[in-house]
Structures are given as C-alpha cells and as structure tokens.
Design a protein around this motif. Sequence first.
Motif, PDB file in Angstrom:
ATOM      1  N   PRO A   1      25.900  46.431   8.128  1.00 39.66           N
ATOM      2  CA  PRO A   1      25.471  45.813   6.873  1.00 39.66           C
ATOM      3  C   PRO A   1      25.622  44.294   6.832  1.00 39.66           C
ATOM      4  CG  PRO A   1      26.679  47.819   6.421  1.00 39.66           C
ATOM      5  CD  PRO A   1      26.799  47.577   7.896  1.00 39.66           C
ATOM      6  N   ASP A   2      26.744  43.771   7.349  1.00 40.48           N
ATOM      7  CA  ASP A   2      26.927  42.322   7.296  1.00 40.48           C
ATOM      8  C   ASP A   2      25.959  41.596   8.211  1.00 40.48           C
ATOM      9  OD1 ASP A   2      28.188  43.344   9.556  1.00 40.48           O
ATOM     10  OD2 ASP A   2      29.750  41.800   9.573  1.00 40.48           O
ATOM     11  N   GLN A   3      25.667  42.179   9.364  1.00 42.12           N
ATOM     12  CA  GLN A   3      24.713  41.574  10.290  1.00 42.12           C
ATOM     13  C   GLN A   3      23.309  41.612   9.708  1.00 42.12           C
ATOM     14  OE1 GLN A   3      24.424  43.519  14.095  1.00 42.12           O
ATOM     15  NE2 GLN A   3      23.550  41.726  15.110  1.00 42.12           N
ATOM     16  N   ALA A   4      22.943  42.727   9.101  1.00 45.58           N
ATOM     17  CA  ALA A   4      21.632  42.847   8.474  1.00 45.58           C
ATOM     18  C   ALA A   4      21.485  41.838   7.346  1.00 45.58           C
ATOM     19  CB  ALA A   4      21.431  44.263   7.947  1.00 45.58           C
ATOM     20  N   ALA A   5      22.540  41.696   6.547  1.00 50.89           N
ATOM     21  CA  ALA A   5      22.487  40.796   5.392  1.00 50.89           C
ATOM     22  C   ALA A   5      22.263  39.351   5.816  1.00 50.89           C
ATOM     23  CB  ALA A   5      23.777  40.916   4.580  1.00 50.89           C
ATOM     24  N   LYS A   6      22.865  38.946   6.917  1.00 51.29           N
ATOM     25  CA  LYS A   6      22.682  37.571   7.382  1.00 51.29           C
ATOM     26  C   LYS A   6      21.228  37.303   7.765  1.00 51.29           C
ATOM     27  CE  LYS A   6      27.364  36.582   9.054  1.00 51.29           C
ATOM     28  NZ  LYS A   6      28.203  36.245  10.244  1.00 51.29           N
ATOM     29  N   GLY A   7      20.621  38.269   8.439  1.00 51.73           N
ATOM     30  CA  GLY A   7      19.236  38.107   8.834  1.00 51.73           C
ATOM     31  C   GLY A   7      18.297  38.055   7.646  1.00 51.73           C
ATOM     32  N   ILE A   8      18.582  38.868   6.632  1.00 51.62           N
ATOM     33  CA  ILE A   8      17.751  38.890   5.422  1.00 51.62           C
ATOM     34  C   ILE A   8      17.927  37.595   4.639  1.00 51.62           C
ATOM     35  CG2 ILE A   8      17.394  40.037   3.205  1.00 51.62           C
ATOM     36  CD1 ILE A   8      18.380  42.642   4.627  1.00 51.62           C
ATOM     37  N   ALA A   9      19.180  37.180   4.445  1.00 53.72           N
ATOM     38  CA  ALA A   9      19.468  35.990   3.638  1.00 53.72           C
ATOM     39  C   ALA A   9      18.890  34.731   4.254  1.00 53.72           C
ATOM     40  CB  ALA A   9      20.983  35.831   3.468  1.00 53.72           C
TER      41      ALA A   9
ATOM     42  N   GLY B   1      14.849  43.278   6.403  1.00 56.80           N
ATOM     43  CA  GLY B   1      15.572  44.433   5.884  1.00 56.80           C
ATOM     44  C   GLY B   1      15.093  45.731   6.511  1.00 56.80           C
ATOM     45  N   GLN B   2      13.779  45.855   6.662  1.00 53.93           N
ATOM     46  CA  GLN B   2      13.210  47.065   7.260  1.00 53.93           C
ATOM     47  C   GLN B   2      13.600  47.191   8.722  1.00 53.93           C
ATOM     48  OE1 GLN B   2       9.029  46.498   6.567  1.00 53.93           O
ATOM     49  NE2 GLN B   2       9.251  46.581   4.324  1.00 53.93           N
ATOM     50  N   ARG B   3      13.508  46.083   9.465  1.00 52.70           N
ATOM     51  CA  ARG B   3      13.835  46.128  10.889  1.00 52.70           C
ATOM     52  C   ARG B   3      15.327  46.372  11.112  1.00 52.70           C
ATOM     53  NH1 ARG B   3       9.626  47.094  14.014  1.00 52.70           N
ATOM     54  NH2 ARG B   3      11.041  46.525  15.714  1.00 52.70           N
ATOM     55  N   ALA B   4      16.156  45.798  10.239  1.00 55.17           N
ATOM     56  CA  ALA B   4      17.604  45.999  10.362  1.00 55.17           C
ATOM     57  C   ALA B   4      17.962  47.452  10.116  1.00 55.17           C
ATOM     58  CB  ALA B   4      18.333  45.093   9.373  1.00 55.17           C
ATOM     59  N   GLU B   5      17.320  48.058   9.117  1.00 54.08           N
ATOM     60  CA  GLU B   5      17.596  49.468   8.823  1.00 54.08           C
ATOM     61  C   GLU B   5      17.150  50.357   9.973  1.00 54.08           C
ATOM     62  OE1 GLU B   5      16.711  52.818   5.336  1.00 54.08           O
ATOM     63  OE2 GLU B   5      15.782  50.829   5.228  1.00 54.08           O
ATOM     64  N   ALA B   6      15.964  50.072  10.514  1.00 54.43           N
ATOM     65  CA  ALA B   6      15.451  50.877  11.621  1.00 54.43           C
ATOM     66  C   ALA B   6      16.332  50.762  12.859  1.00 54.43           C
ATOM     67  CB  ALA B   6      14.015  50.457  11.950  1.00 54.43           C
ATOM     68  N   ALA B   7      16.925  49.590  13.045  1.00 54.68           N
ATOM     69  CA  ALA B   7      17.768  49.362  14.224  1.00 54.68           C
ATOM     70  C   ALA B   7      19.202  49.815  13.993  1.00 54.68           C
ATOM     71  CB  ALA B   7      17.754  47.886  14.602  1.00 54.68           C
ATOM     72  N   GLY B   8      19.539  50.192  12.773  1.00 52.71           N
ATOM     73  CA  GLY B   8      20.893  50.625  12.473  1.00 52.71           C
ATOM     74  C   GLY B   8      21.919  49.517  12.558  1.00 52.71           C
ATOM     75  N   LEU B   9      21.529  48.297  12.181  1.00 51.44           N
ATOM     76  CA  LEU B   9      22.467  47.178  12.250  1.00 51.44           C
ATOM     77  C   LEU B   9      23.573  47.337  11.213  1.00 51.44           C
ATOM     78  CD1 LEU B   9      20.101  44.083  12.665  1.00 51.44           C
ATOM     79  CD2 LEU B   9      21.237  45.431  14.430  1.00 51.44           C
TER      80      LEU B   9
ATOM     81  N   GLY C   1      20.035  33.650  15.033  1.00 54.60           N
ATOM     82  CA  GLY C   1      20.389  34.959  14.482  1.00 54.60           C
ATOM     83  C   GLY C   1      19.537  36.060  15.099  1.00 54.60           C
ATOM     84  N   TRP C   2      19.876  37.299  14.765  1.00 55.56           N
ATOM     85  CA  TRP C   2      19.187  38.423  15.398  1.00 55.56           C
ATOM     86  C   TRP C   2      17.672  38.436  15.167  1.00 55.56           C
ATOM     87  CZ3 TRP C   2      16.391  41.767  12.490  1.00 55.56           C
ATOM     88  CH2 TRP C   2      16.741  41.931  11.156  1.00 55.56           C
ATOM     89  N   PRO C   3      17.146  37.953  14.020  1.00 55.44           N
ATOM     90  CA  PRO C   3      15.684  37.977  13.874  1.00 55.44           C
ATOM     91  C   PRO C   3      14.954  37.144  14.932  1.00 55.44           C
ATOM     92  CG  PRO C   3      16.723  37.698  11.729  1.00 55.44           C
ATOM     93  CD  PRO C   3      17.802  37.521  12.763  1.00 55.44           C
ATOM     94  N   ALA C   4      15.627  36.145  15.498  1.00 49.40           N
ATOM     95  CA  ALA C   4      14.980  35.305  16.508  1.00 49.40           C
ATOM     96  C   ALA C   4      14.782  36.033  17.826  1.00 49.40           C
ATOM     97  CB  ALA C   4      15.822  34.041  16.748  1.00 49.40           C
TER      98      ALA C   4
END
Length: 202
Positions: free
Chosen positions: A90-98, A80-88, A151-154
């Motif tokens: 919302p749907d893309q960020a949510a997938k990485g978090i979930a 969640g923190q990295r997605a916010e910092a990268a400005g992803l 996914g993007w976290p990888a």
Amino acid sequence: MTAPDPVASTPLTARPEVLDFLATRRSRPAKTLTAPAPDRAALTPLLAMALRVPDHGKLEPWRLIVLERGALDRLARLAGQRAEAAGLAPDQAAKGIAQFADSPLCVAVVSVPRDTAKVPEWEQVLSAGAAAAALCNAAQAAGWGACWLTGWPAYERGFLAEGLALAEGERIAGFVHIGTETSLPPDRPRPDPETAIDWRAA
C-alpha cells in the motif's frame, strides 16, 4: 542562412550570480510543490533551455512529455490500477499514485536512444539525464520549485506503454515536477570534496 545563436556568439565572462545559484541550489521535495505552475508560455522557454544539453552527434536522443492536470489525473488512476494488479504494498502504491495526483505540473523526460554506431547508447542516455537536470535548474532559476523523481511508475512497462505511449526501447530518465514551493526545505548533507574528488597530476 540561419541566424547565429546570440548566446553562443557572446564571449564567455564570469557570472558570479550563476555560480552562487549552482553552489546553493537544491531540489524542492514534490510534496512541498503546489499550484500555480508555469503556464505554457512560461514553461516553453524552460523546456528549450533543458534541451541545450551535451548531445554528441546531434542525435537528440530524448523527448519531453508535458503532463498537465487532466493527464496527471489520468496517470494517477492508471498508477492505482497497475499497482493493484501488481500487488504492490500500500505505501509503495500510494507513492506512485501521489506523484501524479498531487503534482501541479510534470514533465516526463524520455530517453530515446538512436540506433547508430556513431555515438554509444550510454552517452545518449546520459544526455537525457542531463536534460532532466537542466530542466530542474532552469525552473528553479526562474523562481519555481522543481524536483526530479522516478519511482516504480518510471520502470513499469505496462504503465509506460498505456499511460505515456512509450515505445519499446524508450525509458523514463525522470519525472520533473514543477510548481510553487510552499516551504523552504532544510539542506541535506552534501558530498565531502576531500573524499569524492581524486586529484592526479601524473
């Protein structure tokens, strides 16, 4: 003297039940997996099976990181923190978090290419991918649902360094999620052998 491997010393015979499993296996979507997941005693032999993959040069160009509940919650927060910092989005960020928040258990398969001229790096990377596929098959053969995701976290180096302590040059071959399936998914369209296979006799 090392005792002989009982599996390696057994003559090969046809195993129709194994062929049937391979012919019908399919990944279970991560969103259909829930607790319970295999405990350490049940998971350890599956991990050992995953590491019985082609490994030219016996380099062991991979390692496994087992992510249990506490680690998964920590990684979900970090995602969640990295997605916010990268400005992803919302749907893309949510997938990485979930992927971590909702997973009952995850095994990160890490590609660790060795610096050697003996075996090309590409073959070492393929070995890590084979380990991820083998783990999915082993888990499903043991009666668990499993799927292989990235996914993007990888690919987000900050997430990998802070969350998993991956060194420079190490990469995620896959996040293998394992748990109890809650529903049987429909099969997806499969490749047509007529178009995917090229036979050459000369």
